[in-house]
Write an enzyme that holds these catalytic residues in place. Structure first.
Site, short mmCIF file in Angstrom:
data_model
loop_
_atom_site.label_atom_id
_atom_site.label_comp_id
_atom_site.label_asym_id
_atom_site.label_seq_id
_atom_site.Cartn_x
_atom_site.Cartn_y
_atom_site.Cartn_z
N LYS A 250 0.77 -1.17 -0.08
CA LYS A 250 0.15 -0.20 -0.16
C LYS A 250 0.66 1.15 -0.03
O LYS A 250 1.85 1.39 0.39
CB LYS A 250 -0.95 -0.02 1.52
N ARG A 324 -11.09 -10.43 0.76
CA ARG A 324 -11.88 -11.55 0.16
C ARG A 324 -11.50 -12.97 0.01
O ARG A 324 -12.17 -13.94 -0.02
CB ARG A 324 -12.06 -11.13 -1.49
#
Length: 471
Positions: A250, A324
């Protein structure tokens, strides 16, 4: 917080509650100069100090305002006046208030005592503090008191864990806490370590955990009722204690906020505590796949192909789409091993939902019309709002892979929160009543108790209300 239907002779602290309309009617009974400072508008507070004590005039806004606004007003009042409030018997004056309005006011007073790190030092937690309100029976006041404390305990636990810095919430620390509350509330607690996860084939969860310096803790918490034929709720909360993004690292600018990536799990935790304290006649199976998403020589790589618990293969194109992955195994494990009436997963999942809705609402996806409508209604009622998003099959094409059954992102720069939901749908094992709530924009944000972004407690009241009132 003790609530009593009584009135003593002299009060050193009084809370006068007024809507704008009520103030118009009642202002003539007070010093006429007060009207220059107070009109009953939402969040207005006027402090009237006299020899015998202090009266707080609290504005509730318009008569027809949504009931949840009363909770917001009480939260802000509790936060902003905390240095001045006294731990004494306190009279609440508000003849026009309904039971529901008074309940929201009481909840707000307690929820507003929260700040990090949480200690019960606020006047409202002092045993000497009492609220006296003559408009409701003692039986109703006892129930309101119980509900307010249960909700506050649930939401406070949620906010506390979300706000903790990364080094204070390593997997073993959080697991120890979960074990402790399981003992306290008589939950059944099960946790699978890396070796057990490998045996069970929880490959999607393990792919995220393999880069971690800490062992896996795929955790199942069960709350059971004695009441026969009760509904069973399956809840899966994304529990990434800190998310670096993994190899798909990130941007560091806001990475410190990634301690908030367990917002789905903390919402589930808060709802479990509420259900247990209220002894709700339901069963809850909660799965919290606990891990961090770290960078190491063992971390999973873009292009890896992983086999999930239900046998489907996943091509990993972005290791920052890790939520997910762990939810996929959480959902299919729950669906295959337990029978549930409703299946809900909550996750601080995508930047896409934040760009779409900011901090106004969560993105909701569901395969069931009834559940969809119920969640929207519950969200409106609790001010933990949700907006329904499409789950059309056209999005399925975007997650088809050349080398596996699915890929974990579409690589198109659009609609990632829908792509993620479509991905998760492949792991619910055809459950007929499933909803996925992407709460990335609402779980962590601007709050009255902190300068920086912090935990809002989103999801706790939504789930608590849904579970309590589901028939």
């Amino acid at each position: 917080m003790k609530l009593f239907n009584k009135k003593i002779k002299n009060y050193t602290q009084i809370f006068h509650l007024f809507t704008e309309e009520e103030w118009n009617r009642a202002s003539k009974n007070f010093n006429k100069n007060i009207t220059a400072f107070f009109t009953g508008k939402k969040h207005e507070v006027f402090i009237n100090v006299q020899d015998e004590g202090v009266a707080y005039f609290i504005g509730l806004g318009k008569e027809d305002s949504p009931v949840f606004e009363i909770q917001q007003i009480a939260v802000k009042f509790s936060q902003t006046q905390k240095e001045k409030l006294m731990a004494v018997p306190t009279l609440v004056v508000g003849d026009f208030m309904t039971e529901k309005q008074f309940e929201e006011f009481t909840k707000g007073l307690l929820l507003g005592t929260y700040r990090y790190p949480f200690e019960k030092t606020h006047a409202f937690w002092n045993p000497k503090f009492e609220l006296h309100f003559e408009n409701l029976s003692q039986k109703k006041l006892d129930m309101i008191s119980r509900k307010s404390e249960a909700l506050s305990n649930g939401q406070t636990a949620c906010q506390e864990w979300l706000n903790k810095p990364a080094n204070l919430k390593r997997p073993e620390t959080f697991s120890l806490y979960l074990k402790t509350i399981a003992k306290k509330y008589n939950f059944k607690y099960t946790s699978f370590n890396r070796k057990k996860c490998e045996e069970l084939g929880l490959g999607a969860y393990l792919s995220v955990n393999q880069g971690s310096a800490y062992d896996a803790a795929f955790t199942i918490i069960e709350y059971k009722t004695e009441v026969k034929n009760s509904k069973t709720f399956g809840l899966v909360g994304k529990c990434v204690l800190f998310d670096t993004g993994g190899i798909s690292l990130k941007n560091p600018d806001n990475m410190h906020y990634m301690k908030s990536d367990m917002g789905g799990a903390t919402a589930v935790l808060g709802a479990l505590i509420y259900a247990a304290e209220m002894q709700l006649p339901v069963n809850i199976i909660a799965i919290l796949p606990v891990t961090d998403n770290a960078i190491s020589q063992n971390a999973f790589l873009p292009s890896d192909v992983i086999t999930a618990y239900n046998g489907k293969t996943i091509e990993v194109l972005n290791t920052d789409a890790e939520g997910r992955m762990i939810l996929a195994d959480g959902l299919s494990y729950l669906s295959r091993n337990y029978k549930t009436d409703i299946l809900i997963d909550l996750a601080t999942l995508t930047g896409s939902s934040v760009r779409m809705f900011g901090d106004t609402c969560g993105a909701m996806f569901s395969n069931n019309e009834e559940l969809k409508n119920l969640l929207i209604k519950t969200g409106d009622k609790t001010n933990q709002r949700l907006w329904n998003m499409p789950l059309w099959d056209i999005w399925k094409d975007d997650i088809r892979s050349d080398v596996a059954d699915l890929k974990n992102v579409s690589m198109k720069p659009i609609g990632d929160c829908i792509v993620a939901a479509k991905f998760l749908e492949q792991f619910i094992e055809n459950h007929p009543r499933w909803a996925h709530l992407d709460i990335a924009g609402v779980a962590f944000g601007n709050v009255g108790y902190a300068k920086e972004k912090a935990a809002t407690g989103f999801g706790v009241q939504l789930l608590a209300d849904l579970i309590e009132n589901y028939h």
